[in-house]
Scaffold this active site. Structure first.
Site, PDB file in Angstrom:
ATOM      1  N   GLU A  16       8.779   1.532  10.477  1.00 42.22           N
ATOM      2  CA  GLU A  16       7.893   0.947   9.467  1.00 42.22           C
ATOM      3  C   GLU A  16       7.706  -0.541   9.708  1.00 42.22           C
ATOM      4  O   GLU A  16       8.680  -1.287   9.845  1.00 42.22           O
ATOM      5  CB  GLU A  16       8.455   1.170   8.063  1.00 42.22           C
ATOM      6  CG  GLU A  16       7.520   0.657   6.978  1.00 42.22           C
ATOM      7  CD  GLU A  16       8.155   0.624   5.605  1.00 42.22           C
ATOM      8  OE1 GLU A  16       7.744  -0.217   4.786  1.00 42.22           O
ATOM      9  OE2 GLU A  16       9.076   1.432   5.364  1.00 42.22           O
ATOM     10  N   PRO A  24      -0.949  11.691  -4.520  1.00 36.38           N
ATOM     11  CA  PRO A  24      -1.336  11.348  -5.891  1.00 36.38           C
ATOM     12  C   PRO A  24      -0.528  10.174  -6.411  1.00 36.38           C
ATOM     13  O   PRO A  24       0.534   9.832  -5.881  1.00 36.38           O
ATOM     14  CB  PRO A  24      -0.997  12.627  -6.666  1.00 36.38           C
ATOM     15  CG  PRO A  24       0.187  13.182  -5.940  1.00 36.38           C
ATOM     16  CD  PRO A  24      -0.057  12.873  -4.481  1.00 36.38           C
ATOM     17  N   LYS A  51      13.270   0.000   9.755  1.00 40.39           N
ATOM     18  CA  LYS A  51      12.373  -1.052   9.280  1.00 40.39           C
ATOM     19  C   LYS A  51      12.924  -2.332   9.894  1.00 40.39           C
ATOM     20  O   LYS A  51      13.806  -2.983   9.310  1.00 40.39           O
ATOM     21  CB  LYS A  51      12.374  -1.116   7.749  1.00 40.39           C
ATOM     22  CG  LYS A  51      11.360  -2.098   7.164  1.00 40.39           C
ATOM     23  CD  LYS A  51      11.421  -2.077   5.639  1.00 40.39           C
ATOM     24  CE  LYS A  51      10.465  -3.093   5.028  1.00 40.39           C
ATOM     25  NZ  LYS A  51       9.049  -2.697   5.170  1.00 40.39           N
ATOM     26  N   VAL A  96       0.823  -1.220   0.000  1.00 42.32           N
ATOM     27  CA  VAL A  96       0.000   0.000   0.000  1.00 42.32           C
ATOM     28  C   VAL A  96       0.856   1.268   0.000  1.00 42.32           C
ATOM     29  O   VAL A  96       0.314   2.372  -0.025  1.00 42.32           O
ATOM     30  CB  VAL A  96      -0.970   0.021   1.205  1.00 42.32           C
ATOM     31  CG1 VAL A  96      -1.905  -1.168   1.153  1.00 42.32           C
ATOM     32  CG2 VAL A  96      -0.218   0.065   2.535  1.00 42.32           C
ATOM     33  N   LYS A 156       3.713   1.897   2.259  1.00 43.52           N
ATOM     34  CA  LYS A 156       4.173   2.338   3.583  1.00 43.52           C
ATOM     35  C   LYS A 156       5.531   3.030   3.514  1.00 43.52           C
ATOM     36  O   LYS A 156       5.756   4.047   4.169  1.00 43.52           O
ATOM     37  CB  LYS A 156       4.261   1.148   4.540  1.00 43.52           C
ATOM     38  CG  LYS A 156       2.936   0.548   4.948  1.00 43.52           C
ATOM     39  CD  LYS A 156       3.097  -0.503   6.041  1.00 43.52           C
ATOM     40  CE  LYS A 156       4.033  -1.620   5.660  1.00 43.52           C
ATOM     41  NZ  LYS A 156       3.539  -2.414   4.498  1.00 43.52           N
TER      42      LYS A 156
END
Length: 230
Positions: A118, A208, A39, A15, A17
Site C-alpha cells: 500500500e 458500499p 505499508k 480514498v 486504500k
C-alpha cells in the site's frame, strides 16, 4: 516467493486504500490463498510501549494470513500526521525509492500467493526532493491496483492517475470503486458506467458505504480472480 505482487494507490489521499487492501486480502483468504502485505511508509503513527504504530499498518497485519513482525509491514514509521516526505524531514530521516525497494524485496522472497504493497496518498506523492512514490513500484515493475473514491471529480482523477501509471510503464491490474461518503454522489451510476467503459482495466468491485465498515464484510463485494490469472 510471492507469486503475485501489486502496488495499491489511490486517486487521492483518504480514498480508502487500506480498507480496500484489507478487503482484497480477506477475499484472497476466502479463496485459500496465502497473503502478505506492507505499508512501507506510514505517517500519523502513535507512540506505544512497542514503538510507533500506525492504524492502517495494523489493519493490514490483521488481514494477512502469514505472520509478520510489525517492522516488516511498516519499516518507516513517522509520527507527524503530514505528508511523508515532510514528516521524514522533520524526523531527520531520508527516504529513497532504493531503500523501499530493499524492504519490499525482503517480503517478495517469502512464500505466498499474494503480496499487497500500500502506497501513501496518490501516485505522485513525494518521497524526497527528487523522487515521487511512483518510482518505487516502477523499479519493481509492479502492477497497480487503483482505488477510486466515488465523489465529484473522480472520473478526471481516475483517468489521469491511470494515464500516469501507464506512462511510467506499469500495468493497471484493476480498480476498485469505493463509496467514502454516506450520501451517494449525484449520477453515481453514470459515473460508474463511464469509468467501466474508459479505464481500460477491470473493475474489481464496487464497495458500499458502511458506518462500521470492516474489511471482511467488504470482501464479498470484490471479484479478484483475475489477479491470480497471470
Amino acid at each position: 516467493m510471492a507469486k503475485h505482487s501489486f502496488f495499491v494507490t489511490g486517486t487521492d489521499t483518504g480514498v480508502g486504500k487500506t480498507l480496500v487492501s484489507a478487503a482484497i486480502l480477506h477475499a484472497a483468504r476466502a479463496m485459500g490463498k496465502h497473503t502478505l502485505a506492507m505499508k512501507p511508509i506510514a505517517s500519523g503513527c502513535e507512540r506505544t510501549p512497542e514503538g510507533l504504530r500506525n492504524e492502517d499498518a495494523l489493519i493490514l497485519q490483521n488481514a494477512i494470513t502469514e505472520p509478520l513482525a510489525y517492522e516488516l509491514i511498516n519499516p518507516v514509521a513517522l509520527e507527524p500526521a503530514i505528508a511523508p516526505h515532510v514528516a521524514a524531514e522533520q524526523a531527520g530521516r531520508h527516504i529513497t525509492s532504493d531503500r523501499l525497494v530493499g524492504f519490499c524485496r525482503g517480503l517478495q522472497i517469502r512464500p505466498a500467493d499474494l503480496l499487497l504493497v500500500e502506497g501513501a496518498g496518490g501516485w505522485r506523492v513525494p518521497l524526497n526532493d527528487r523522487e515521487t512514490y511512483s518510482e518505487f513500484p516502477r523499479q519493481l515493475a509492479m502492477p497497480v491496483i487503483l482505488v477510486v473514491s466515488l465523489r465529484l471529480g473522480c472520473i478526471n482523477h481516475a483517468l489521469l492517475t491511470a494515464e500516469a501509471i501507464r506512462s511510467d510503464g506499469l500495468r493497471v491490474a484493476g480498480w476498485v470503486a469505493n463509496r467514502t461518503e454516506e450520501e451517494p454522489m449525484g449520477c453515481e451510476q453514470d459515473t460508474l458506467n463511464y469509468l467501466v467503459n474508459h479505464m481500460a482495466a477491470p473493475c474489481l468491485g464496487i464497495l458500499p458505504w458502511l458506518e462500521q465498515a470492516r474489511p471482511e464484510m467488504l470482501a464479498g463485494y470484490l471479484n479478484i480472480d483475475g489477479l491470480f490469472e497471470n
